[in-house]
Design an enzyme around this catalytic site. Structure first.
Site, mmCIF file in Angstrom:
data_model
loop_
_atom_site.group_PDB
_atom_site.id
_atom_site.type_symbol
_atom_site.label_atom_id
_atom_site.label_comp_id
_atom_site.label_asym_id
_atom_site.label_seq_id
_atom_site.Cartn_x
_atom_site.Cartn_y
_atom_site.Cartn_z
ATOM 1 N N LYS A 13 33.548 26.792 68.301
ATOM 2 C CA LYS A 13 32.798 27.859 68.988
ATOM 3 C C LYS A 13 31.397 28.010 68.375
ATOM 4 C CE LYS A 13 35.905 31.004 68.050
ATOM 5 N NZ LYS A 13 36.867 30.181 67.283
ATOM 6 N N ARG A 88 38.404 39.117 71.286
ATOM 7 C CA ARG A 88 39.544 38.450 70.662
ATOM 8 C C ARG A 88 40.850 39.128 71.022
ATOM 9 N NH1 ARG A 88 36.635 35.848 66.250
ATOM 10 N NH2 ARG A 88 38.103 34.581 65.099
ATOM 11 N N ARG A 127 35.351 21.935 56.665
ATOM 12 C CA ARG A 127 34.078 22.588 57.017
ATOM 13 C C ARG A 127 33.320 23.028 55.756
ATOM 14 N NH1 ARG A 127 34.199 27.493 61.024
ATOM 15 N NH2 ARG A 127 35.866 28.169 59.656
ATOM 16 N N ARG A 160 34.304 28.396 53.255
ATOM 17 C CA ARG A 160 34.637 29.800 53.553
ATOM 18 C C ARG A 160 35.962 30.187 52.899
ATOM 19 N NH1 ARG A 160 33.632 30.692 59.947
ATOM 20 N NH2 ARG A 160 35.657 31.701 59.747
ATOM 21 N N ARG A 171 45.587 32.782 60.441
ATOM 22 C CA ARG A 171 44.605 32.931 61.535
ATOM 23 C C ARG A 171 45.137 32.324 62.830
ATOM 24 N NH1 ARG A 171 39.786 30.079 58.810
ATOM 25 N NH2 ARG A 171 38.628 30.433 60.729
HETATM 26 P P1 AP5 Z 1 33.161 25.649 64.115
HETATM 27 O O1 AP5 Z 1 32.111 25.423 65.145
HETATM 28 O O2 AP5 Z 1 32.801 26.406 62.882
HETATM 29 O O3 AP5 Z 1 34.457 26.276 64.791
HETATM 30 P P2 AP5 Z 1 34.739 27.797 65.203
HETATM 31 O O4 AP5 Z 1 35.566 27.758 66.439
HETATM 32 O O5 AP5 Z 1 33.459 28.572 65.251
HETATM 33 O O6 AP5 Z 1 35.636 28.207 63.981
HETATM 34 P P3 AP5 Z 1 35.695 29.569 63.143
HETATM 35 O O7 AP5 Z 1 36.620 29.287 61.998
HETATM 36 O O8 AP5 Z 1 34.323 30.063 62.781
HETATM 37 O O9 AP5 Z 1 36.336 30.507 64.168
HETATM 38 P P4 AP5 Z 1 37.095 31.808 63.900
HETATM 39 O O10 AP5 Z 1 37.225 32.322 65.270
HETATM 40 O O11 AP5 Z 1 38.346 31.669 63.118
HETATM 41 O O12 AP5 Z 1 36.120 32.567 62.875
HETATM 42 P P5 AP5 Z 1 35.071 33.763 63.032
HETATM 43 O O13 AP5 Z 1 33.956 33.481 62.115
HETATM 44 O O14 AP5 Z 1 34.773 34.068 64.454
HETATM 45 O O15 AP5 Z 1 33.737 24.195 63.703
HETATM 46 C C1 AP5 Z 1 34.679 24.055 62.665
HETATM 47 C C2 AP5 Z 1 34.428 22.706 61.928
HETATM 48 O O16 AP5 Z 1 34.648 21.631 62.849
HETATM 49 C C3 AP5 Z 1 32.993 22.539 61.398
HETATM 50 O O17 AP5 Z 1 33.023 21.836 60.181
HETATM 51 C C4 AP5 Z 1 32.307 21.693 62.483
HETATM 52 O O18 AP5 Z 1 31.269 20.889 61.940
HETATM 53 C C5 AP5 Z 1 33.477 20.834 62.986
HETATM 54 N N1 AP5 Z 1 33.357 20.518 64.417
HETATM 55 C C6 AP5 Z 1 32.966 21.355 65.416
HETATM 56 N N2 AP5 Z 1 33.019 20.722 66.608
HETATM 57 C C7 AP5 Z 1 33.484 19.460 66.344
HETATM 58 C C8 AP5 Z 1 33.772 18.318 67.160
HETATM 59 N N3 AP5 Z 1 33.598 18.354 68.501
HETATM 60 N N4 AP5 Z 1 34.261 17.202 66.552
HETATM 61 C C9 AP5 Z 1 34.444 17.163 65.202
HETATM 62 N N5 AP5 Z 1 34.186 18.209 64.371
HETATM 63 C C10 AP5 Z 1 33.705 19.337 64.942
HETATM 64 O O19 AP5 Z 1 35.944 35.001 62.486
HETATM 65 C C11 AP5 Z 1 36.313 35.091 61.133
HETATM 66 C C12 AP5 Z 1 37.100 36.380 60.906
HETATM 67 O O20 AP5 Z 1 36.280 37.519 61.238
HETATM 68 C C13 AP5 Z 1 38.354 36.555 61.781
HETATM 69 O O21 AP5 Z 1 39.481 35.919 61.221
HETATM 70 C C14 AP5 Z 1 38.486 38.093 61.797
HETATM 71 O O22 AP5 Z 1 39.051 38.572 60.613
HETATM 72 C C15 AP5 Z 1 37.043 38.567 61.873
HETATM 73 N N6 AP5 Z 1 36.563 38.729 63.260
HETATM 74 C C16 AP5 Z 1 35.562 38.048 63.877
HETATM 75 N N7 AP5 Z 1 35.425 38.442 65.145
HETATM 76 C C17 AP5 Z 1 36.352 39.401 65.362
HETATM 77 C C18 AP5 Z 1 36.731 40.172 66.495
HETATM 78 N N8 AP5 Z 1 36.102 40.040 67.693
HETATM 79 N N9 AP5 Z 1 37.747 41.069 66.344
HETATM 80 C C19 AP5 Z 1 38.394 41.234 65.174
HETATM 81 N N10 AP5 Z 1 38.084 40.512 64.067
HETATM 82 C C20 AP5 Z 1 37.073 39.593 64.146
#
Ligand code: AP5
Length: 216
Positions: A13, A88, A127, A160, A171
């Site tokens: 994402k 979410r 990552r 992270r 997660r």
């Molecule tokens: P990346 O692009 O970072 O993936 P992502 O889907 O963004 O993964 P996240 O771990 O950031 O998502 P998340 O939803 O768990 O975390 P968030 O920060 O929102 O890619 C991942 C890796 O793969 C990278 O190394 C990249 O280079 C590689 N990659 C990408 N695309 C690729 C491809 N096509 N091929 C190969 N490699 C690839 O949330 C974190 C925490 O915050 C949550 O757990 C929660 O506690 C809180 N939080 C955030 N939003 C909310 C909400 N709305 N409500 C409640 N709590 C929330």
């Protein structure tokens, strides 16, 4: 263009959000980034959020909805935006729809990135993110030229806290329970665009543009 990005942890994402932000010239709102910034700054929001994030749980809906509401009210979101990491839960989706409806607006689409679980775990455990500019790397799929150094700004790359194996598992469970039902929600609204997120970054991006009818 008003878009949200859906998908499990590691689906790409954040990676796609950056590309879409540049392509459509719209602001990118990442609730994960906002929370991590608050944790780094030691604000009261950060202290509260850290406990949930370290356990791989969701921060309470009311807290996140307030953050998004405030951010969407900013002038730069007037002509469009892209949200990564929100909604979410179905309650968050309904709150977003209400926020937009109050301004006679609606979402253009919810893009869902589908990636097999085994691949997600590989992506998350490899990552590395720049502490300074936030650029993302992967030790195998997109390695930096120099170990632990950002190609973009020379900043230090870090792993992270929530990318530890046991937190990744938590997660994924939270995603299945709380976030997977959003697909049905957006499908019912006729706004769901499903994309195979297991392809290369560029292939995924091209698929998204095609689905949105915006291919170059
Ligand atoms: P990346 O692009 O970072 O993936 P992502 O889907 O963004 O993964 P996240 O771990 O950031 O998502 P998340 O939803 O768990 O975390 P968030 O920060 O929102 O890619 C991942 C890796 O793969 C990278 O190394 C990249 O280079 C590689 N990659 C990408 N695309 C690729 C491809 N096509 N091929 C190969 N490699 C690839 O949330 C974190 C925490 O915050 C949550 O757990 C929660 O506690 C809180 N939080 C955030 N939003 C909310 C909400 N709305 N409500 C409640 N709590 C929330």
């Amino acid at each position: 263009m008003r878009l949200v990005l859906l998908g499990p942890p590691g689906a790409g994402k954040g990676t796609q959000a950056k590309l879409l932000q540049e392509h459509f010239r719209i602001p990118k709102i990442s609730t994960g980034d906002i929370l991590r910034e608050a944790v780094k700054d030691g604000t009261s929001l950060g202290k509260q959020a850290k406990e949930y994030m370290d356990r791989g749980e969701l921060v309470p809906d009311a807290v996140i909805i307030d953050i998004v509401q405030e951010r969407l009210a900013a002038a730069d979101c007037r002509d469009g935006f892209l949200i990564d990491g929100f909604p979410r839960t179905v309650a968050q989706a309904e709150a977003l729809e209400e926020m937009l409806a109050r301004r006679d607006l609606a979402l253009d689409g919810a893009i869902s990135l589908r990636v097999p679980r085994k691949e997600l775990v590989k992506r998350l455990s490899g990552r590395r993110t720049c502490r300074q500019c936030g650029t993302m790397f992967h030790i195998r799929f997109n390695p930096p030229k120099k170990d632990l150094v950002c190609d973009n700004c020379g900043g230090e790359l870090y792993q992270r806290d929530d990318d530890r194996e046991e937190t990744i598992e938590a997660r994924m469970e939270v995603y299945d329970r709380e976030s997977a039902p959003l697909h049905e929600h957006f499908r019912d609204l006729g706004a769901l665009y499903e994309v195979d997120g297991s392809k290369t970054t560029d292939q995924v991006f091209q698929q998204i543009l095609r689905k949105l009818g915006k291919a170059a």
